[in-house]
Design a protein around this motif. Structure first.
Motif, PDB file in Angstrom:
ATOM      1  N   MET A 196     -38.229 -13.850  10.286  1.00 52.68           N
ATOM      2  CA  MET A 196     -37.130 -13.189   9.819  1.00 52.68           C
ATOM      3  C   MET A 196     -36.353 -13.926  11.298  1.00 52.68           C
ATOM      4  N   ASP A 197     -36.829 -13.632  12.273  1.00 54.76           N
ATOM      5  CA  ASP A 197     -35.918 -13.988  13.885  1.00 54.76           C
ATOM      6  C   ASP A 197     -35.077 -15.241  14.010  1.00 54.76           C
ATOM      7  N   GLU A 198     -33.940 -15.803  12.261  1.00 51.12           N
ATOM      8  CA  GLU A 198     -33.714 -16.654  12.414  1.00 51.12           C
ATOM      9  C   GLU A 198     -31.907 -16.639  12.205  1.00 51.12           C
ATOM     10  N   PRO A 199     -31.016 -17.522  12.527  1.00 52.47           N
ATOM     11  CA  PRO A 199     -29.605 -17.317  11.972  1.00 52.47           C
ATOM     12  C   PRO A 199     -29.710 -16.854  10.588  1.00 52.47           C
ATOM     13  N   ASP A 200     -30.208 -18.003   9.582  1.00 54.47           N
ATOM     14  CA  ASP A 200     -29.901 -17.865   7.774  1.00 54.47           C
ATOM     15  C   ASP A 200     -30.459 -16.141   7.444  1.00 54.47           C
ATOM     16  N   LYS A 201     -31.678 -15.378   8.132  1.00 51.76           N
ATOM     17  CA  LYS A 201     -32.965 -15.056   7.987  1.00 51.76           C
ATOM     18  C   LYS A 201     -32.193 -13.242   8.205  1.00 51.76           C
ATOM     19  N   LEU A 202     -33.075 -12.654   9.662  1.00 50.95           N
ATOM     20  CA  LEU A 202     -32.496 -11.445   8.948  1.00 50.95           C
ATOM     21  C   LEU A 202     -30.773 -10.935   9.593  1.00 50.95           C
ATOM     22  N   PRO A 203     -30.320 -12.229  10.527  1.00 47.32           N
ATOM     23  CA  PRO A 203     -28.514 -12.078  10.567  1.00 47.32           C
ATOM     24  C   PRO A 203     -28.173 -11.931   8.764  1.00 47.32           C
ATOM     25  N   LEU A 204     -28.817 -12.896   8.052  1.00 51.31           N
ATOM     26  CA  LEU A 204     -27.900 -13.097   7.015  1.00 51.31           C
ATOM     27  C   LEU A 204     -28.734 -11.149   5.878  1.00 51.31           C
ATOM     28  N   VAL A 205     -29.054 -11.166   6.188  1.00 48.70           N
ATOM     29  CA  VAL A 205     -29.824  -9.621   5.008  1.00 48.70           C
ATOM     30  C   VAL A 205     -29.138  -8.698   5.811  1.00 48.70           C
ATOM     31  N   LYS A 206     -28.928  -8.505   7.007  1.00 55.46           N
ATOM     32  CA  LYS A 206     -27.655  -7.444   7.296  1.00 55.46           C
ATOM     33  C   LYS A 206     -26.007  -7.491   6.933  1.00 55.46           C
ATOM     34  N   GLN A 207     -25.751  -8.749   7.340  1.00 50.59           N
ATOM     35  CA  GLN A 207     -24.576  -8.709   6.648  1.00 50.59           C
ATOM     36  C   GLN A 207     -24.409  -8.495   5.614  1.00 50.59           C
ATOM     37  N   SER A 208     -25.915  -9.063   4.464  1.00 54.86           N
ATOM     38  CA  SER A 208     -25.598  -9.343   2.948  1.00 54.86           C
ATOM     39  C   SER A 208     -25.291  -7.485   2.456  1.00 54.86           C
ATOM     40  N   LEU A 209     -26.363  -6.118   3.416  1.00 54.80           N
ATOM     41  CA  LEU A 209     -26.251  -5.386   2.942  1.00 54.80           C
ATOM     42  C   LEU A 209     -25.666  -4.527   3.111  1.00 54.80           C
ATOM     43  N   ARG A 210     -24.827  -4.511   4.539  1.00 58.06           N
ATOM     44  CA  ARG A 210     -23.876  -3.902   4.963  1.00 58.06           C
ATOM     45  C   ARG A 210     -22.305  -4.518   3.621  1.00 58.06           C
ATOM     46  N   MET A 211     -22.758  -5.793   2.967  1.00 61.59           N
ATOM     47  CA  MET A 211     -21.433  -6.204   1.647  1.00 61.59           C
ATOM     48  C   MET A 211     -21.934  -4.791   0.438  1.00 61.59           C
ATOM     49  N   LEU A 212     -23.010  -4.531   0.214  1.00 64.87           N
ATOM     50  CA  LEU A 212     -23.617  -4.016  -0.725  1.00 64.87           C
ATOM     51  C   LEU A 212     -23.309  -2.654  -0.094  1.00 64.87           C
ATOM     52  N   THR A 213     -23.262  -2.128   0.691  1.00 61.52           N
ATOM     53  CA  THR A 213     -23.019  -0.628   1.262  1.00 61.52           C
ATOM     54  C   THR A 213     -21.522  -0.083   0.752  1.00 61.52           C
ATOM     55  N   GLU A 214     -20.955  -1.074   1.142  1.00 63.48           N
ATOM     56  CA  GLU A 214     -19.346  -0.640   0.928  1.00 63.48           C
ATOM     57  C   GLU A 214     -18.955  -0.434  -0.695  1.00 63.48           C
ATOM     58  N   ARG A 215     -20.190  -0.995  -1.696  1.00 60.79           N
ATOM     59  CA  ARG A 215     -20.216  -1.487  -2.771  1.00 60.79           C
ATOM     60  C   ARG A 215     -20.511   0.475  -3.685  1.00 60.79           C
ATOM     61  N   LEU A 216     -21.180   0.846  -2.410  1.00 62.90           N
ATOM     62  CA  LEU A 216     -21.566   2.518  -3.090  1.00 62.90           C
ATOM     63  C   LEU A 216     -20.776   2.780  -3.360  1.00 62.90           C
ATOM     64  N   SER A 217     -21.743   4.431  -4.669  1.00 67.61           N
ATOM     65  CA  SER A 217     -20.331   5.303  -4.691  1.00 67.61           C
ATOM     66  C   SER A 217     -20.858   6.431  -4.729  1.00 67.61           C
ATOM     67  N   THR A 218     -20.269   7.187  -4.422  1.00 67.82           N
ATOM     68  CA  THR A 218     -20.301   8.598  -4.643  1.00 67.82           C
ATOM     69  C   THR A 218     -21.804   8.899  -4.714  1.00 67.82           C
ATOM     70  N   LYS A 219     -22.289   9.098  -5.826  1.00 74.80           N
ATOM     71  CA  LYS A 219     -23.332   9.600  -6.234  1.00 74.80           C
ATOM     72  C   LYS A 219     -24.725   8.664  -5.996  1.00 74.80           C
ATOM     73  N   ASP A 220     -24.472   7.460  -5.868  1.00 72.94           N
ATOM     74  CA  ASP A 220     -25.491   6.921  -4.941  1.00 72.94           C
ATOM     75  C   ASP A 220     -26.686   7.307  -3.431  1.00 72.94           C
ATOM     76  N   ARG A 221     -27.826   6.887  -3.826  1.00 70.33           N
ATOM     77  CA  ARG A 221     -28.402   7.094  -2.124  1.00 70.33           C
ATOM     78  C   ARG A 221     -29.233   6.000  -1.546  1.00 70.33           C
ATOM     79  N   VAL A 222     -29.209   6.074  -0.274  1.00 74.20           N
ATOM     80  CA  VAL A 222     -30.290   4.993  -0.163  1.00 74.20           C
ATOM     81  C   VAL A 222     -31.142   4.887   1.046  1.00 74.20           C
TER      82      VAL A 222
END
Length: 355
Positions: A41-67
């Motif tokens: 996963m140590d390639e630019p289009d793998k883990l770094p893109l995973v982290k960017q993707s999960l950050r975007m999803l985190t910003e969409r979490l509601s107050t009732k969600d858990r992660v």
């Protein structure tokens, strides 16, 4: 139905499903981010893109969600215990701290992620493991068959699975699609930040909120109207006809607002070869004209004359139900030309023609 653009004497039938969109606020979610942090996963289009993707999803979490966040490489670890969606900075800090290295014990990570999901199970909410990987499982259980059995067992917990595939080159696409199929989930390939935004932000509910599971379509063609047919694509999705009524047989899931399209190319009963011969000779031992090999034998039995081309049947289960609901739609060909077809139909036909 309309004419097939590549062979106008044939007909093209489009079967389209759209999952309903819930106008109410999304139910509370219990997410587990399961992240592959192995060396592959140590390639630019793998883990770094995973982290960017999960950050975007985190910003969409509601107050009732858990992660919760679980990682796996040579070993597995809970990087972040289940945390309230209000603590976005803590979740993002854990995501930012992810680094790649080591071999890939995917099975161990899957087990640990489901354990975390079950500990904080939301009875009336969304419970989902989100697996981010290139699919390169090489430690522990690594064969597709054994991984499939593991996922089938975990799916009984009523925790659903989303598989997000990252990277190119050694991407194990087939393995990841199998895991999503057997885990009552869906699979998306993410190769850019814009694709991540589409899957996890714009289509978040379609990706993460299941409204129907084990969705099956069965089509019965009228041999008086149809002499041959073929399904375009879906080779890895075909079920045996006896599986349609069997509620124990696993099938696909539909997310909120999710759309699914299937196309059949149909040869009408009156179409002949250029020299006037029929495509298939009449059957010697039947009361009706020939039914092609693609049509089940029982369809050739004499029956009442009908102008229906086919009947489309749909079976589905509510997300937490074990018994399916049946819908039936008879279809009569209105003899439309392509010019008269809806825009969605034309677009789907062009995609199929390109394929």
């Amino acid at each position: 139905m309309a004419e097939a653009p590549w062979k106008p004497e044939h007909r093209l039938a489009r079967i389209a499903i759209k999952g309903r969109v819930n106008q109410q606020e999304r139910a509370p979610a219990n997410f587990v981010f399961l992240v592959d942090v192995s060396g592959s996963m140590d390639e630019p289009d793998k883990l770094p893109l995973v982290k960017q993707s999960l950050r975007m999803l985190t910003e969409r979490l509601s107050t009732k969600d858990r992660v919760a966040i679980v990682t796996y490489a040579g070993s597995t670890a809970v990087i972040l215990p289940s945390t309230a969606g209000t603590e976005k900075s803590r979740i993002i800090e854990a995501i930012d701290g992810l680094g790649a290295g080591g071999s890939t014990n995917g099975a161990g990570g899957i087990r640990l992620a489901y354990e975390q999901a079950q500990q904080h199970f939301q009875k009336e909410g969304v419970n989902r493991v989100i697996l981010c990987t290139d699919g390169d499982f090489n430690v522990g259980i690594s064969s597709p068959g054994e991984l499939q059995k593991l996922i089938e067992e975990k799916a009984k917990s009523r925790v659903f699975l989303s598989v997000l595939g990252f990277g190119a080159g050694n991407l194990k696409d087939r393995t990841m699609e199998t895991l999503a199929d057997k885990g009552n989930g869906n699979y998306a390939y993410i190769d850019s930040l814009s694709e991540a935004r589409k899957v996890l932000v714009e289509q978040m509910n379609a990706t993460l909120v299941t409204i129907a599971k084990d969705v099956k379509i069965q089509v019965e063609f009228n041999p008086a109207q149809v002499q041959a047919y073929r399904l375009l694509g879906y080779e890895n999705r075909v079920l045996a006809k006896q599986d349609f009524n069997n509620d124990r047989k696993d099938a696909g899931e539909i997310g909120e607002g999710h759309t699914v399209t299937a196309l059949y190319e149909i040869v009408p009963a009156n179409v002949k070869l250029p020299d006037g011969r029929p495509l298939v000779d009449d059957l010697k031992y039947a009361d009706t004209p020939a039914a092609p090999a693609a049509v089940p034998a029982q369809a050739a039995k004499a029956g009442p004359a009908s102008n229906e081309t086919m009947t489309v049947k749909l079976r589905y289960k509510q997300p937490l139900a074990d018994t399916s609901v049946l819908m039936e739609v008879p279809v009569v060909d209105k003899e439309k030309k392509m010019a008269d077809a809806p825009g969605d139909f034309k677009f789907a036909a062009s995609v199929a023609g390109f394929g």
